[in-house]
Design a protein around this motif. Structure first.
Motif, PDB file in Angstrom:
ATOM      1  N   ALA A   1      -3.146   7.470  -1.415  1.00  0.00           N
ATOM      2  CA  ALA A   1      -2.351   7.326  -0.191  1.00  0.00           C
ATOM      3  C   ALA A   1      -2.697   6.045   0.543  1.00  0.00           C
ATOM      4  O   ALA A   1      -1.810   5.287   0.959  1.00  0.00           O
ATOM      5  N   VAL A   2      -3.993   5.773   0.685  1.00  0.00           N
ATOM      6  CA  VAL A   2      -4.425   4.582   1.419  1.00  0.00           C
ATOM      7  C   VAL A   2      -4.118   3.319   0.633  1.00  0.00           C
ATOM      8  O   VAL A   2      -3.575   2.338   1.182  1.00  0.00           O
ATOM      9  N   SER A   3      -4.446   3.297  -0.654  1.00  0.00           N
ATOM     10  CA  SER A   3      -4.224   2.087  -1.449  1.00  0.00           C
ATOM     11  C   SER A   3      -2.740   1.773  -1.588  1.00  0.00           C
ATOM     12  O   SER A   3      -2.329   0.600  -1.503  1.00  0.00           O
ATOM     13  N   ASP A   4      -1.911   2.798  -1.798  1.00  0.00           N
ATOM     14  CA  ASP A   4      -0.469   2.563  -1.907  1.00  0.00           C
ATOM     15  C   ASP A   4       0.103   2.021  -0.603  1.00  0.00           C
ATOM     16  O   ASP A   4       0.948   1.112  -0.614  1.00  0.00           O
ATOM     17  N   ALA A   5      -0.351   2.574   0.537  1.00  0.00           N
ATOM     18  CA  ALA A   5       0.170   2.140   1.826  1.00  0.00           C
ATOM     19  C   ALA A   5      -0.231   0.703   2.121  1.00  0.00           C
ATOM     20  O   ALA A   5       0.612  -0.127   2.502  1.00  0.00           O
ATOM     21  N   TYR A   6      -1.487   0.376   1.936  1.00  0.00           N
ATOM     22  CA  TYR A   6      -1.939  -0.982   2.250  1.00  0.00           C
ATOM     23  C   TYR A   6      -1.445  -1.998   1.221  1.00  0.00           C
ATOM     24  O   TYR A   6      -1.243  -3.173   1.548  1.00  0.00           O
ATOM     25  N   THR A   7      -1.245  -1.558  -0.023  1.00  0.00           N
ATOM     26  CA  THR A   7      -0.646  -2.457  -1.018  1.00  0.00           C
ATOM     27  C   THR A   7       0.798  -2.776  -0.652  1.00  0.00           C
ATOM     28  O   THR A   7       1.238  -3.935  -0.747  1.00  0.00           O
ATOM     29  N   ALA A   8       1.537  -1.767  -0.211  1.00  0.00           N
ATOM     30  CA  ALA A   8       2.912  -2.002   0.232  1.00  0.00           C
ATOM     31  C   ALA A   8       2.935  -2.888   1.469  1.00  0.00           C
ATOM     32  O   ALA A   8       3.821  -3.736   1.622  1.00  0.00           O
TER      33      ALA A   8
END
Length: 418
Positions: free
Chosen positions: A93-100
């Motif tokens: 959740a965190v990595s996908d959000a900050y990657t986006a």
């Protein structure tokens, strides 16, 4: 030796010296000394604390992302049976959000073309342009010990006058754009000058006056959009500015980045020169540090207050003009958005220094642009980005809190003065 005590001298018969009535400016300068000192402490914090404040905000933002993610909530139901599922879902959740967020603000590495890859960064610079200019104006007031909370109204007035010149006047190419920009500068400067004049003449606090002027500017714009001069019909929308008054695009029609970004760079250079290399800037800083000492040195504190507000408002008006002439092209009642208030955040984040404000404006613009992509790509609420921005401001405004969390030593006198 005699034990006789010396006779005290008789009381003086001279009349007591007359007391001098304190003028409004001295009174407000004295009572506002603590506030000015607090402002200087906030705006001149150590650069490392600023970076750590941003990191801390991202960490808390990650916790919030985890808290609102559906997959994490499902995995939390059986966390004791399979804790790896919970931590894996949280990391995703965190990595996908900050990657986006990164792809939307800096580089879209999934794009098929080079133009598509760099488009996010050009959008970041486009959004950051008026923020940087307006924040420079707010910072000029901060460095002089004045709280210009009226950048919002000054942005509106700058956009109004620049728009009026842009869609009603017929001037040659080049001249039309310069006159429209100049109109925005003058409008913002005069609007802020009202607060400076009232402070100089009556001691009225600039915070109260500028906040009230924000509302006046907003309702003035809303009224103007109902008139035949500013309105195109039933909708509250003005005509588009003429092409001769529009800021040219820098990278071609496929990008929105315009010459307003160059204006922002020139404005940052101007503020740096003004505050560090000019006599006027020295007066601004002297009055901001100690108004009483500046008065004793022969400086006109009242005139300086007015001039500071005029310069601060002129930059905010220029921000409104670049927003209109470069990006929006026509007036609406939401032309300023929250630009004037965000400029206060950027000025604090940049420690009221031109270079810091320039970088902080790009960072803030990237959060705004990338946050929308993050919401679409991952379903993370855009409010998370707003929370991160607010936390950055909170931690920047409380350096002792950041130092306590990371167990940093207290700043030396040299670091605070830097």
């Amino acid at each position: 030796m005699s034990d006789e005590k010396p006779t005290p001298p008789p009381p003086s018969s001279a009349a007591p010296a007359p007391t001098r009535e304190r003028d409004p400016i001295e009174h407000t300068a004295g009572t506002g000394g603590r506030a000015a000192a607090t402002l200087r402490e906030i705006s001149t914090g150590n650069f490392g604390v600023t970076v750590l404040a941003f990191v801390l905000a991202l960490v808390i933002g990650a916790i919030l992302i985890i808290a609102v993610d559906d997959d994490v909530a499902d995995a939390a139901g059986y966390i004791f049976a399979r804790p790896s599922d919970f931590f894996g879902a949280a990391w995703s959740a965190v990595s996908d959000a900050y990657t986006a967020l990164f792809r939307g603000a800096v580089l879209n590495y999934q794009a098929d073309t080079f133009a598509g890859a760099i488009r996010p960064f050009t959008e970041t610079l486009t959004v950051a342009t008026p923020l940087i200019i307006a924040a420079l104006g707010v910072a000029v007031g901060f460095r002089a010990g004045l709280f210009n909370i009226g950048a919002q109204g000054q942005v509106i007035m700058g956009a109004m006058i620049a728009g009026f010149v842009g869609f009603t006047w017929n001037l040659p190419v080049g001249v039309h754009l310069l006159v429209a920009l100049l109109g925005g500068i003058i409008a913002g400067g005069l609007w802020a000058g009202i607060a400076g004049f009232l402070k100089a003449r009556t001691g009225a606090h600039e915070v109260i006056v500028t906040i009230m002027l924000n509302y006046v500017a907003l309702y003035l714009l809303q009224y103007a959009l109902t008139t035949s001069v500013f309105s195109t019909g039933n909708q509250p929308k003005s005509p588009s500015v003429a092409s001769s008054a529009q800021l040219p695009l820098i990278l071609g029609d496929q990008f929105r980045l315009n010459a307003g970004f160059i204006v922002a760079i020139l404005a940052a250079i101007f503020v740096w020169w003004l505050m560090t290399r000019s006599t006027i800037g020295f007066r601004f800083r002297a009055v901001g540090s100690n108004a009483h000492a500046a008065r004793t040195a022969g400086m006109s504190v009242t005139a300086t207050f007015v001039l500071v507000m005029v310069v601060s408002g002129a930059l905010a008006g220029l921000a409104g003009a670049t927003q209109l002439l470069g990006t929006e092209k026509f007036l609406t009642d939401g032309i300023a958005g929250s630009l004037g208030f965000d400029a206060i955040t950027v000025a604090l984040l940049g420690r009221s220094k031109p270079a810091g404000i320039f970088l902080a404006g790009i960072l803030y613009g990237g959060l705004n642009v990338g946050g929308r992509v993050m919401e679409v790509a991952t379903g993370t609420p855009i409010d998370i980005v707003l929370v991160i921005q607010s936390l950055v401001v909170l931690f920047i405004a409380a350096p002792p809190l950041v130092r306590a969390i990371f167990r940093l030593p207290a700043p030396t006198t040299k670091e605070v003065a830097a």
